[in-house]
Design a protein around this motif. Sequence first.
Motif, PDB file in Angstrom:
ATOM      1  N   HIS A 159     -84.520   0.548  43.870  1.00 20.18           N
ATOM      2  CA  HIS A 159     -83.448   0.111  42.965  1.00 20.18           C
ATOM      3  C   HIS A 159     -83.848   0.234  41.494  1.00 20.18           C
ATOM      4  O   HIS A 159     -83.155  -0.276  40.621  1.00 20.18           O
ATOM      5  N   TYR A 162     -81.406   1.398  38.647  1.00 22.35           N
ATOM      6  CA  TYR A 162     -80.379   0.503  38.110  1.00 22.35           C
ATOM      7  C   TYR A 162     -80.799  -0.164  36.808  1.00 22.35           C
ATOM      8  O   TYR A 162     -79.957  -0.486  35.970  1.00 22.35           O
ATOM      9  N   TRP A 163     -82.102  -0.400  36.642  1.00 21.34           N
ATOM     10  CA  TRP A 163     -82.543  -1.024  35.393  1.00 21.34           C
ATOM     11  C   TRP A 163     -83.367  -0.078  34.520  1.00 21.34           C
ATOM     12  O   TRP A 163     -83.354  -0.177  33.295  1.00 21.34           O
ATOM     13  N   TYR A 164     -84.093   0.864  35.133  1.00 20.63           N
ATOM     14  CA  TYR A 164     -84.970   1.750  34.362  1.00 20.63           C
ATOM     15  C   TYR A 164     -84.175   2.689  33.447  1.00 20.63           C
ATOM     16  O   TYR A 164     -84.474   2.801  32.255  1.00 20.63           O
ATOM     17  N   PRO A 166     -80.951   2.579  32.237  1.00 19.68           N
ATOM     18  CA  PRO A 166     -80.292   1.963  31.064  1.00 19.68           C
ATOM     19  C   PRO A 166     -81.275   1.509  29.982  1.00 19.68           C
ATOM     20  O   PRO A 166     -81.018   1.701  28.784  1.00 19.68           O
ATOM     21  N   ILE A 167     -82.409   0.925  30.405  1.00 23.51           N
ATOM     22  CA  ILE A 167     -83.403   0.475  29.416  1.00 23.51           C
ATOM     23  C   ILE A 167     -83.954   1.668  28.641  1.00 23.51           C
ATOM     24  O   ILE A 167     -84.071   1.637  27.412  1.00 23.51           O
TER      25      ILE A 167
END
Length: 201
Positions: A159, A162-164, A166-167
């Motif tokens: 997952h 999902y965060w990597y 956008p950051i």
Amino acid sequence: MELDEMKAVWLEMSDQLAQQKILTNTLIMEMTRERYQGKINILAKYEGIGALICFAAALTILFKITTLDTWYLMASGIFTIAYLIVMPFLVLQSIQQMKQVNILNTTYKEALVAYTKLKIRFLRVQKIGIYLNFVLLLVSLPLVFKLFKGIDIFKSTHHILYWYVPIMLVFLVLFSKWGYGKYKNVTNAASRVLNDLEKVE
């Protein structure tokens, strides 16, 4: 003092003043050239360090390219290697061309026109690099996971996307705006140095 003697003294003083002006102008031109080169060397220093990092990363990927066992990972690897070699080369080439602007043996206008063209080219290469950085971010993500974690993210339930992504996109936008602004400031400062030549002519 007779008239002929006064003329001779006057001519001698005029020659000395003319020679003094030539010497002063030569010194100003040399100082301007050094200041200009100093501004361009700032760009060369930062881009040179960046190029070394890019070349090292390209070599690392090249040495591990046999671990890329699918067509999309191989395509990602080839694109990333090409980007890490071609973009730094183009940037360093445009900086080298700016360094070669002939300040001492051209007029102020010729030097300024030559520099302005090269400055526009350099900033255009920077803009292209910024846009390609976003492509690189997406293309190199599967590559990085495969090379350093042994994971094919297209076949994994990770997952991290999902965060990597956008950051990294936010970081890339902020860093690109900051870096481009800094480069514009340095190239504008070099333009101002060249504008000082107008006072010499």
